[in-house]
Design a protein around this motif. Structure first.
Motif, PDB file in Angstrom:
ATOM      1  N   ALA A   1      28.222  20.545  34.675  1.00  0.00           N
ATOM      2  CA  ALA A   1      28.998  19.407  34.760  1.00  0.00           C
ATOM      3  C   ALA A   1      30.187  19.917  35.774  1.00  0.00           C
ATOM      4  O   ALA A   1      30.537  20.871  36.053  1.00  0.00           O
ATOM      5  CB  ALA A   1      29.898  18.834  33.568  1.00  0.00           C
ATOM      6  N   GLY A   2      30.404  18.934  36.821  1.00  0.00           N
ATOM      7  CA  GLY A   2      31.250  19.190  37.892  1.00  0.00           C
ATOM      8  C   GLY A   2      32.898  18.870  37.451  1.00  0.00           C
ATOM      9  O   GLY A   2      33.031  18.729  36.247  1.00  0.00           O
ATOM     10  N   LYS A   3      33.626  18.563  38.733  1.00  0.00           N
ATOM     11  CA  LYS A   3      34.991  18.379  38.376  1.00  0.00           C
ATOM     12  C   LYS A   3      35.092  16.826  37.606  1.00  0.00           C
ATOM     13  O   LYS A   3      35.990  16.958  36.911  1.00  0.00           O
ATOM     14  CB  LYS A   3      35.820  18.523  39.363  1.00  0.00           C
ATOM     15  CG  LYS A   3      36.086  19.734  39.987  1.00  0.00           C
ATOM     16  CD  LYS A   3      36.813  19.974  41.248  1.00  0.00           C
ATOM     17  CE  LYS A   3      36.916  21.187  41.816  1.00  0.00           C
ATOM     18  NZ  LYS A   3      37.741  21.282  42.980  1.00  0.00           N
ATOM     19  N   ALA A   4      34.376  15.880  38.059  1.00  0.00           N
ATOM     20  CA  ALA A   4      34.527  14.466  37.469  1.00  0.00           C
ATOM     21  C   ALA A   4      33.104  14.241  36.873  1.00  0.00           C
ATOM     22  O   ALA A   4      32.844  13.075  37.603  1.00  0.00           O
ATOM     23  CB  ALA A   4      35.041  13.439  38.438  1.00  0.00           C
ATOM     24  N   PRO A   5      32.412  14.605  35.986  1.00  0.00           N
ATOM     25  CA  PRO A   5      31.136  14.409  35.537  1.00  0.00           C
ATOM     26  C   PRO A   5      30.949  12.818  34.987  1.00  0.00           C
ATOM     27  O   PRO A   5      30.120  12.410  34.928  1.00  0.00           O
ATOM     28  CB  PRO A   5      30.866  15.360  34.613  1.00  0.00           C
ATOM     29  CG  PRO A   5      31.880  15.991  33.995  1.00  0.00           C
ATOM     30  CD  PRO A   5      32.940  15.727  35.258  1.00  0.00           C
ATOM     31  N   LEU A   6      31.987  12.400  34.277  1.00  0.00           N
ATOM     32  CA  LEU A   6      32.013  11.116  33.656  1.00  0.00           C
ATOM     33  C   LEU A   6      32.030   9.998  34.560  1.00  0.00           C
ATOM     34  O   LEU A   6      31.836   8.845  34.260  1.00  0.00           O
ATOM     35  CB  LEU A   6      32.892  11.111  32.707  1.00  0.00           C
ATOM     36  CG  LEU A   6      33.113  12.006  31.566  1.00  0.00           C
ATOM     37  CD1 LEU A   6      34.217  11.862  30.572  1.00  0.00           C
ATOM     38  CD2 LEU A   6      31.726  11.753  30.663  1.00  0.00           C
ATOM     39  N   LEU A   7      32.241  10.195  35.863  1.00  0.00           N
ATOM     40  CA  LEU A   7      32.194   9.279  36.831  1.00  0.00           C
ATOM     41  C   LEU A   7      30.964   9.049  37.399  1.00  0.00           C
ATOM     42  O   LEU A   7      30.495   8.338  38.297  1.00  0.00           O
ATOM     43  CB  LEU A   7      33.300   9.446  38.151  1.00  0.00           C
ATOM     44  CG  LEU A   7      34.668   9.384  37.787  1.00  0.00           C
ATOM     45  CD1 LEU A   7      35.726   9.859  38.925  1.00  0.00           C
ATOM     46  CD2 LEU A   7      35.105   8.181  36.818  1.00  0.00           C
ATOM     47  N   ASP A   8      29.834   9.959  37.107  1.00  0.00           N
ATOM     48  CA  ASP A   8      28.273   9.702  37.266  1.00  0.00           C
ATOM     49  C   ASP A   8      27.927   8.965  36.216  1.00  0.00           C
ATOM     50  O   ASP A   8      27.960   9.228  35.059  1.00  0.00           O
ATOM     51  CB  ASP A   8      27.595  11.061  37.315  1.00  0.00           C
ATOM     52  CG  ASP A   8      26.136  10.983  37.473  1.00  0.00           C
ATOM     53  OD1 ASP A   8      25.661  10.474  38.406  1.00  0.00           O
ATOM     54  OD2 ASP A   8      25.492  11.457  36.419  1.00  0.00           O
ATOM     55  N   PRO A   9      27.329   7.690  36.597  1.00  0.00           N
ATOM     56  CA  PRO A   9      26.916   6.838  35.786  1.00  0.00           C
ATOM     57  C   PRO A   9      25.654   7.209  34.593  1.00  0.00           C
ATOM     58  O   PRO A   9      26.146   6.878  33.511  1.00  0.00           O
ATOM     59  CB  PRO A   9      26.186   5.411  36.648  1.00  0.00           C
ATOM     60  CG  PRO A   9      26.753   5.754  37.706  1.00  0.00           C
ATOM     61  CD  PRO A   9      27.138   7.461  38.086  1.00  0.00           C
ATOM     62  N   VAL A  10      24.802   8.226  35.149  1.00  0.00           N
ATOM     63  CA  VAL A  10      23.795   8.669  34.186  1.00  0.00           C
ATOM     64  C   VAL A  10      24.519   9.573  33.132  1.00  0.00           C
ATOM     65  O   VAL A  10      24.403   9.486  31.845  1.00  0.00           O
ATOM     66  CB  VAL A  10      22.743   9.381  34.884  1.00  0.00           C
ATOM     67  CG1 VAL A  10      21.615   9.947  33.740  1.00  0.00           C
ATOM     68  CG2 VAL A  10      22.032   8.105  35.745  1.00  0.00           C
ATOM     69  N   THR A  11      25.255  10.438  33.725  1.00  0.00           N
ATOM     70  CA  THR A  11      26.220  11.301  32.781  1.00  0.00           C
ATOM     71  C   THR A  11      27.006  10.504  31.718  1.00  0.00           C
ATOM     72  O   THR A  11      26.805  11.007  30.412  1.00  0.00           O
ATOM     73  CB  THR A  11      26.927  12.530  33.396  1.00  0.00           C
ATOM     74  OG1 THR A  11      26.101  13.046  34.281  1.00  0.00           O
ATOM     75  CG2 THR A  11      27.672  13.179  32.432  1.00  0.00           C
ATOM     76  N   ASN A  12      27.687   9.628  32.283  1.00  0.00           N
ATOM     77  CA  ASN A  12      28.593   8.979  31.269  1.00  0.00           C
ATOM     78  C   ASN A  12      27.868   8.268  30.181  1.00  0.00           C
ATOM     79  O   ASN A  12      28.254   8.058  29.254  1.00  0.00           O
ATOM     80  CB  ASN A  12      29.355   7.945  32.381  1.00  0.00           C
ATOM     81  CG  ASN A  12      30.531   7.108  31.629  1.00  0.00           C
ATOM     82  OD1 ASN A  12      30.340   6.243  30.667  1.00  0.00           O
ATOM     83  ND2 ASN A  12      31.744   7.647  31.834  1.00  0.00           N
ATOM     84  N   VAL A  13      26.751   7.409  30.583  1.00  0.00           N
ATOM     85  CA  VAL A  13      25.560   6.720  29.706  1.00  0.00           C
ATOM     86  C   VAL A  13      25.455   7.712  28.608  1.00  0.00           C
ATOM     87  O   VAL A  13      25.440   7.463  27.384  1.00  0.00           O
ATOM     88  CB  VAL A  13      24.577   6.188  30.314  1.00  0.00           C
ATOM     89  CG1 VAL A  13      23.558   5.883  29.279  1.00  0.00           C
ATOM     90  CG2 VAL A  13      25.127   5.040  31.204  1.00  0.00           C
ATOM     91  N   ARG A  14      25.074   8.979  29.084  1.00  0.00           N
ATOM     92  CA  ARG A  14      24.580   9.776  28.061  1.00  0.00           C
ATOM     93  C   ARG A  14      25.588  10.292  27.008  1.00  0.00           C
ATOM     94  O   ARG A  14      25.552  10.289  25.961  1.00  0.00           O
ATOM     95  CB  ARG A  14      24.157  11.240  28.498  1.00  0.00           C
ATOM     96  CG  ARG A  14      23.344  12.144  27.700  1.00  0.00           C
ATOM     97  CD  ARG A  14      22.547  13.259  28.180  1.00  0.00           C
ATOM     98  NE  ARG A  14      22.127  14.306  27.346  1.00  0.00           N
ATOM     99  CZ  ARG A  14      21.175  13.989  26.131  1.00  0.00           C
ATOM    100  NH1 ARG A  14      20.596  12.579  26.117  1.00  0.00           N
ATOM    101  NH2 ARG A  14      20.948  14.868  25.129  1.00  0.00           N
ATOM    102  N   VAL A  15      26.790  10.777  27.680  1.00  0.00           N
ATOM    103  CA  VAL A  15      27.783  11.273  26.883  1.00  0.00           C
ATOM    104  C   VAL A  15      28.475  10.128  26.075  1.00  0.00           C
ATOM    105  O   VAL A  15      28.814  10.380  24.685  1.00  0.00           O
ATOM    106  CB  VAL A  15      29.127  11.816  27.671  1.00  0.00           C
ATOM    107  CG1 VAL A  15      30.099  12.439  27.139  1.00  0.00           C
ATOM    108  CG2 VAL A  15      28.456  13.229  28.425  1.00  0.00           C
ATOM    109  N   GLY A  16      28.598   8.981  26.520  1.00  0.00           N
ATOM    110  CA  GLY A  16      29.184   8.007  25.728  1.00  0.00           C
ATOM    111  C   GLY A  16      28.229   7.549  24.664  1.00  0.00           C
ATOM    112  O   GLY A  16      28.542   7.107  23.448  1.00  0.00           O
ATOM    113  N   SER A  17      26.833   7.606  24.961  1.00  0.00           N
ATOM    114  CA  SER A  17      25.951   7.074  23.989  1.00  0.00           C
ATOM    115  C   SER A  17      25.953   8.241  22.679  1.00  0.00           C
ATOM    116  O   SER A  17      25.977   7.829  21.728  1.00  0.00           O
ATOM    117  CB  SER A  17      24.599   7.022  24.357  1.00  0.00           C
ATOM    118  OG  SER A  17      24.369   5.855  25.409  1.00  0.00           O
ATOM    119  N   LEU A  18      26.247   9.395  23.176  1.00  0.00           N
ATOM    120  CA  LEU A  18      26.349  10.509  22.140  1.00  0.00           C
ATOM    121  C   LEU A  18      27.448  10.441  21.341  1.00  0.00           C
ATOM    122  O   LEU A  18      27.427  10.373  20.186  1.00  0.00           O
ATOM    123  CB  LEU A  18      26.181  12.028  22.707  1.00  0.00           C
ATOM    124  CG  LEU A  18      24.987  12.524  23.349  1.00  0.00           C
ATOM    125  CD1 LEU A  18      25.223  13.486  24.106  1.00  0.00           C
ATOM    126  CD2 LEU A  18      24.001  12.906  22.153  1.00  0.00           C
TER     127      LEU A  18
END
Length: 235
Positions: free
Chosen positions: A166-183
């Motif tokens: 993960a970079g400095k702002a990974p949660l602004l990446d839609p795909v990463t955000n969907v995965r982390v939020g769903s988890l």
């Protein structure tokens, strides 16, 4: 004396004839130049146009070569191999219309929702409903509490769910955000023993006895279900 006069006369005649020949030659050359000049001009113009066209084509080709890596870097990630289900396609059409978001921009998000929901045994429309309530499908939204992205995930609470690279702002990446939020959503439902309680935990609103957040999400999910059924001819 008569002989001398004849020679001078003949010399003058020859000189006049020579001068006349020179004048004729000059006139002929000028006439040829005047006649040929449009052709020379046309050839010169064609040559210039061909050169310019060649240079333009070369410039375009060079620009394409230079821009290709940059365009590849900002282009959306390719869609998953598995196509969207009819239910998800219908929901995507409804979301695009309701939230006025490009269907092309939504497609990678819906692919991420579909694959993640299958992995976590969650209803994909539940995740879509959470996204609608939390961010209205704005992947760059951020709350005053620091919650980021589509599912408004607070980074410090879910560091363990972020990918290793993960970079400095990974949660602004839609795909990463969907995965982390769903988890985070699946974890909240599992730990709290129910959907309503899990949604309230996900929102950080466990003290709300009216379960306002959970009710809002489930109402949005029902709208998605109804719209998908209408689009599929089931309503």
């Amino acid at each position: 004396m008569s002989s001398t006069f004849s020679l001078k006369y003949m010399s003058r005649r020859v000189s006049c004839a020579f001068n006349l020949l020179q004048v004729c030659l000059v006139v002929a050359v000028l006439a040829l130049l005047v006649t040929a000049s449009p052709l020379f001009a046309e050839n010169a113009l064609n040559g210039a146009e061909n050169t310019a066209e060649a240079e333009t084509e070369a410039g375009v080709a060079a620009a394409e070569v230079i821009q290709a890596p940059a365009l590849a870097a900002i282009a959306p990630a390719p869609a998953a191999d598995e196509p969207l289900s009819p239910r998800m396609r219908a929901a995507l059409g409804y979301v695009a219309q309701r939230y006025r978001v490009s269907a092309d921009a939504l497609r990678p998000i819906f692919h991420a929702v579909q694959s993640t929901s299958q992995e976590l045994s969650l209803d994909p429309l539940l995740i879509v409903a959470v996204i609608g309530v939390e961010s209205r499908f704005n992947p760059f939204s951020q709350s005053v509490m620091g919650a980021q992205g589509l599912m408004q995930v607070i980074p410090r609470f879910h560091k363990d769910k972020l990918p290793a690279n993960a970079g400095k702002a990974p949660l602004l990446d839609p795909v990463t955000n969907v995965r982390v939020g769903s988890l985070a959503l699946e974890e909240a439902i599992r730990r709290n023993g129910g959907l309503m309680e899990g949604l309230q935990q996900f929102a950080g609103a466990t003290r709300d006895e009216d379960q306002t957040y959970a009710t809002k999400v489930l109402s949005e999910k029902q709208r998605l279900e109804d719209a998908a059924n209408r689009r599929l001819g089931r309503g």
